[in-house]
Design a protein around this motif. Sequence first.
Motif, short mmCIF file in Angstrom:
data_model
loop_
_atom_site.label_atom_id
_atom_site.label_comp_id
_atom_site.label_asym_id
_atom_site.label_seq_id
_atom_site.Cartn_x
_atom_site.Cartn_y
_atom_site.Cartn_z
N PHE A 1 36.29 54.02 97.26
CA PHE A 1 36.71 55.20 96.41
C PHE A 1 38.21 55.18 96.52
CE2 PHE A 1 32.25 56.86 96.86
CZ PHE A 1 31.86 56.68 95.63
N ASP A 2 38.66 55.08 97.60
CA ASP A 2 40.28 55.02 97.88
C ASP A 2 40.79 54.08 96.89
OD1 ASP A 2 40.79 56.84 99.68
OD2 ASP A 2 40.71 55.59 101.31
N SER B 1 27.85 39.80 99.52
CA SER B 1 28.67 40.44 100.74
C SER B 1 29.41 41.82 100.17
CB SER B 1 29.51 39.76 101.35
OG SER B 1 30.31 40.48 102.39
N ALA B 2 28.69 43.03 100.18
CA ALA B 2 29.23 44.28 99.91
C ALA B 2 30.78 44.43 100.39
CB ALA B 2 28.42 45.44 99.88
N LEU B 3 30.77 44.17 101.69
CA LEU B 3 32.13 44.54 102.50
C LEU B 3 33.20 43.96 102.08
CD1 LEU B 3 33.11 46.21 104.60
CD2 LEU B 3 32.67 44.73 106.24
N THR B 4 32.90 42.33 101.50
CA THR B 4 33.96 41.49 100.95
C THR B 4 34.55 42.20 99.79
OG1 THR B 4 32.80 39.58 101.77
CG2 THR B 4 34.36 39.41 100.30
N GLN C 1 31.71 46.89 92.21
CA GLN C 1 30.74 45.70 92.81
C GLN C 1 30.29 45.99 94.11
OE1 GLN C 1 29.07 43.72 90.96
NE2 GLN C 1 28.38 42.33 92.38
N GLY C 2 31.35 46.38 95.15
CA GLY C 2 30.86 46.72 96.47
C GLY C 2 29.77 47.87 96.37
N LEU C 3 30.10 48.82 95.79
CA LEU C 3 29.23 49.96 95.65
C LEU C 3 27.94 49.62 95.18
CD1 LEU C 3 32.07 52.81 95.14
CD2 LEU C 3 30.54 52.48 97.38
N ARG C 4 27.89 48.71 93.96
CA ARG C 4 26.67 48.31 93.46
C ARG C 4 25.73 47.47 94.61
NH1 ARG C 4 22.19 47.71 92.92
NH2 ARG C 4 21.14 47.24 90.96
#
Length: 517
Positions: free
Chosen positions: A423-424, A382-385, A408-411
């Motif tokens: 990025f924020d 779950s990238a959004l997590t 990890q989310g962007l990967r």
Amino acid sequence: MAAILEFGPFRLDGEAGILFHGAEPTGLGQRAVLLLALLVRQAGVPVSKDALIEAAWPAQAIEDSNLTVQIAAVRRMLADISGEAHWIETLPRRGYRYVGPTVTTSDPDRATATLQAPLLTLPDRPSIAVLPFTNLSGDVDQDYFADGMVDDIITGLSRINWLFVIARNSTFAYKGRAVDVKQVGRELGVRYVLEGSVRKTGTMVRITGQLIDASTGVHVWAERFDRRSEDVFALQDDIALSTVGAIAPSLRRAEINRVKRKRPDSMDAYDLVLRAQPDVDSGMPAQVTQALVLLERAIALEPAYALAHGNAAMCHHCLFLRAGLHEANREASIRHARSAIAHGQDDALALTLAGFSIGMDGHDRSAAFTAFEAALAISPSSALTYILGSVVLGWGGDSDRAIEWSEQGLRLSPFDPWAFAAFDAQALGHFHRGRYEEACRAAYRSVQANPRHSITYVQLAAALAKLGRLQEAKAAAARVLELHPTFRYGRQFQGVNCAPALASSLGDALRVAGLPE
């Protein structure tokens, strides 16, 4: 969205107001970028002083010397990076003309993907991307149904612990385009790609799917499913199960069963949430207000629908932070988040959205991470997590972990529309650690990912102020107030429960940049 202008070693994103050298943002200020954009668009054609002044200082009376200073800054930046001095020609008493290398334009979505996500190596476990299914129904109003089908397949696959699943927000960057599956595999860093089509006619649904090994182009599996539309959830499970089985035929039955999950009882409620989702994801007050109308209808039909509550919490969070910091919105965000947690113990997305609201609006970071960890236990991909968790970590002053989670989310989702939030979080983390160049770089990436969101310019203004680049910091601060006229950093920090040391340092920088407390 405006096209990206490419010339020599440079890319110019006019909407974001950034000049890039390769993948790295340069330090050219916003007015200088506006001037350069106009000259480059009119390559080889004289551009008058009046036209240039109107582009960079609309409806303002300024001295010609201001234009001269900005053109000099443009020339200096281009020459310093390229080693070539002759990019912009002065036309005495007339204006200026771009005389540099040939200018081409590119699709901004693909340019963003190139800037944010270099080609990726394969993970050390099976990896898959599910592309948007083609809607063959002959009715564009059925797109939401095809998209919802793909969402549920991705969610089902994400529940398999050993499988690396790319988030839908990245795969949907390919929607409506003819794609080379091998290229998709390289760009997203996956071995397998699932593609298919949906045809809904009356009460019948036909879905075709094919799984392709992106490294070879070989078809691993193909199947056609015909179901009545009221049986759509069983159909989604069938496809997810068949796909997983094709990747690992020896998969244990216990793992297969993990794909199945509780479904909302009301098809009408499910439809309403699908229709609301794009407006929820926009993060813009006017759009989330529209989404809330649909979500409230879904909750009225099915009061225990966790995902509807989770999305409603995100809508009220957006309204709280971006539409006046009204206590009623904060309370509604927390109330819906608690309902999402109570009813969504098997729904990773509902838990993620709820955790974010509890952490940001309820100021209970411990409870937030209980929800995030439960979401990751259900859906490790779950990238959004990871992305929303990184934001909570960033404002809480946990800098290193914020950067780790955002990466990890962007990967997991290289082209994610929530990338600006990741990025924020990186900008906050680097800023808090005193790494202002890195903070500035992350903030520029955030601005490019979402130039309409005021918080992206807040991080940029603070980093630039710390670097002593005051003119650029003040320009970023002005953009904050243009997008969010009532912004006051003291109230904003209080609203998100910013860590005291971070609030002090950020506040000092934003004060220098000219933002009101």
